[in-house]
Design an enzyme around this catalytic site. Structure first.
Site, PDB file in Angstrom:
ATOM      1  N   ASP A 112      37.872  37.097  48.705  1.00 44.92           N
ATOM      2  CA  ASP A 112      37.693  35.832  49.416  1.00 44.92           C
ATOM      3  C   ASP A 112      38.750  34.804  48.986  1.00 44.92           C
ATOM      4  OD1 ASP A 112      35.794  34.287  51.149  1.00 44.92           O
ATOM      5  OD2 ASP A 112      35.642  33.032  49.371  1.00 44.92           O
ATOM      6  N   GLU A 157      42.578  52.501  37.043  1.00 44.25           N
ATOM      7  CA  GLU A 157      41.875  53.218  35.976  1.00 44.25           C
ATOM      8  C   GLU A 157      40.826  54.153  36.578  1.00 44.25           C
ATOM      9  OE1 GLU A 157      39.886  50.475  33.380  1.00 44.25           O
ATOM     10  OE2 GLU A 157      41.760  49.360  33.054  1.00 44.25           O
TER      11      GLU A 157
END
Ligand code: NOJ
Length: 591
Positions: free
Chosen positions: A231, A301
């Site tokens: 956002d 990751e």
């Protein structure tokens, strides 16, 4: 139809990417949790209500679902005011319900993207409450944008910034708890809120804020989400010194105009048009990119399949493309396309410009026509002035031409769904839903309605709960018939069950379009523009192993000849003379 000798030759505007990542061509469906489906009957949508209806989205043929915020929130801005990023608001269910939703979507072969709101928290967030309690100079205040006021007694805001929702972007707090209730109640510092007073901006110079959001990303990645829609991705970092700026940034289109949207003239000084500087100090600062590099590392990751999507009202397209460089986000919403007027030259320019900017950084182009912040495109395109449109439509405003709007909306959608890249759909557009344009003012909830002194109707009209069954209470949205915003009676004819039975319905057009898009690999093709006339958008989507597909949208006032080949799909009836006004066709050639 053949090009005449003076027409320019077909132009290659996008070369297919050699990368096959899912997000480069995915169709992603936006669910607005308050209004999708209500399982517990309180009139407010919830996560179980979404989970039980996910089958209908798999059937529609979308690849992923993006959920607007469902976190713990006082709902002052429809959930974009988050009080706890690691919990589900009781109105929407529990964390176990979120897990069940993710699991069910994955079972059905759909990915799940959640909304991340990093520019601001709710004023009910534990951090902000602590900041108020701990007072000036405390570490808790350093997580937000607190400043001393100007003027002899600090009674003036620290600068002249205006909130995107209208009104001042600063609110003063009480720093003498003993004085609460007295006339000195608000004698303290001011905090910045680019949106509502209830949405204090975080301070992204704080290492603690960085650490917290990395941890929030991991919290949801560990629960199995496939990505984040970020956002106000262009807002997190503000220009050093917070310099005055008299412009006004408009939501979605991002145009930095100086005319101002604040209409509450008693309390809000309107910015002076002559003073506008070029670039706002609150948006699109270079520093935001460091944050997304950091987040990209967190995502990496996990596995290569999780994505970040930027909601950034940034112009021009080259500037927006900086958010999707290889070590930053994966996608950015293409609001340039959404706000383009219904004019062939402008649409062509937007399409060509979008590919040029994104291809230059190796990112997919995205396409979108509706979301929870704009007038639905079935209504927007039926207004005398197309483009971004007003922020909401009320009963006394000029009303859209519903038939024209729907015809254009379906034509626009069919154009968008044939373009290589990733496409976003907003819940209900597959039903051809119009905006609710006669909502009673007393029911409006959008802070923009209040903060502009009612000059803007706000976004409630595109957020009305969906009609599922023509003959059930609240059209099947909720078992009790409750609905947090009323649905127009005319929506009985638009309900999903009616449309399922009608082969010519918008729903069946969307289904067929998504099926063909998938079968033909339109999302991963290369694209050429074809010179078939000034008032026509004509493109050729090619890929190895199948004949080219020509997509033609007629925006002129006369029918245009149908290109040679087999008509695969049309957004409306074809005429004997060819493709009528405001109609898109997909044609498969022989080469
Ligand atoms: C953009 C969101 O889409 C909108 O709904 C919200 O009001 C603002 N950001 C503030 O979070």
């Amino acid at each position: 139809m053949t090009a005449t000798s003076h027409d320019p030759a077909p132009q290659l505007v996008h070369q297919a990417s050699p990368d096959a990542d899912w997000w480069r061509s995915a169709v992603i469906y936006q669910v607005y949790p308050r209004s999708f489906g209500d399982a517990d009957g309180d009139g407010m949508g919830d996560l179980p209500g979404i989970t039980e209806r996910l089958g209908s989205l798999a059937e529609l043929g979308v690849n992923a679902v993006w959920l607007s915020p469902f976190y713990r929130s006082p709902q002052r801005d429809g959930g974009y005011d988050v009080a706890d990023y690691r919990d589900v608001d009781p109105r929407f269910g529990t964390l176990a319900d979120a897990d069940a939703l993710i699991a069910r979507a994955h079972e059905l072969g759909m990915r799940v993207i959640v909304d991340l709101v990093p520019n601001h928290t709710s004023d009910q967030h534990a951090w902000f409450r602590q900041a108020l309690a701990d007072g000036p100079g405390s570490p808790a205040r350093a997580r937000y944008m607190f400043r001393e006021g100007n003027g002899e007694y600090g009674e003036e805001p620290p600068n002249n910034w205006q909130s995107v929702f209208g009104g001042n972007a600063w609110t003063r707090v009480c720093d003498r708890p003993d004085a609460a209730g007295s006339s000195w109640e608000r004698d303290g510092q001011w905090y910045l809120h680019l949106f509502d007073t209830s949405q204090p901006d975080l301070n992204w110079d704080s290492a603690e804020v960085h650490a917290e959001f990395r941890s929030i990303l991991r919290f949801w990645l560990d629960r199995g989400v496939d990505g984040f829609r970020v956002d106000v991705a262009h807002g997190l970092v503000k220009a050093p010194g917070l310099p005055d700026w008299t412009g006004q940034v408009r939501m979605v289109e991002g145009t930095e105009v100086a005319e101002g949207i604040a209409a509450d003239e008693d309390t809000v000084p309107l910015p002076d048009a002559d003073d506008a500087t070029d670039h706002s100090p609150m948006f699109d600062q270079d520093g935001v990119h460091e944050i997304y590099r950091e987040w990209r590392e967190v995502l990496e990751e996990y596995d290569a399949d999780r994505i970040l999507v930027a909601e950034a009202w940034v112009e021009p397209l080259e500037r927006l493309a900086r958010y999707v460089r290889p070590d930053e986000m994966h996608q950015a919403f293409n609001f340039d396309f959404l706000v383009t007027r219904w004019q062939a030259p402008e649409l062509r320019e937007s399409i060509i410009g979008s590919y040029a900017a994104n291809d230059a950084v190796g990112a997919p182009t995205t396409w979108v026509l509706s979301n929870h912040d704009v007038v639905r495109h079935a209504s927007r395109l039926g207004l005398a002035e197309t483009g971004k449109g007003p922020n909401g439509i009320g009963a006394e405003d000029p009303q859209p031409d519903a038939e024209l709007g729907l015809r254009r909306a379906l034509a626009g959608t069919l154009l968008m769904l044939a373009l290589p890249g990733s496409a976003y759909l907003y819940q209900g557009e597959e039903l051809g839903l119009p905006e609710h344009t006669t909502l009673d003012d007393s029911l409006r909830q959008d802070p923009a309605w209040w903060r502009t002194g009612h000059a803007e109707k706000g976004r409630d009209g595109c957020r009305v709960p969906l009609p599922w069954l023509s003959d059930a209470p609240a059209f099947g949205f909720s078992p009790t018939g409750k609905s947090w915003l009323p649905q127009p009676d005319s929506w009985a004819q638009l309900a999903r069950d009616v449309q399922e039975r009608d082969p010519g319905s918008p729903l069946n057009l969307y289904r067929r379009a998504l099926e063909l898009r998938d079968q033909l690999g339109l999302g991963t093709g290369s694209l050429e523009t074809l010179p078939l006339g000034e008032h026509v958008v004509a493109v050729r989507n090619t890929t190895q192993g199948r004949p080219a597909v020509i997509i033609l949208t007629n925006l002129g006032t006369e029918s245009v000849p149908l290109p040679d080949g087999e008509v695969l799909l049309a957004s409306g009836p074809l005429a004997e003379e060819g493709v009528p006004t405001d109609t898109t066709v997909w044609i498969q050639g022989t080469n």
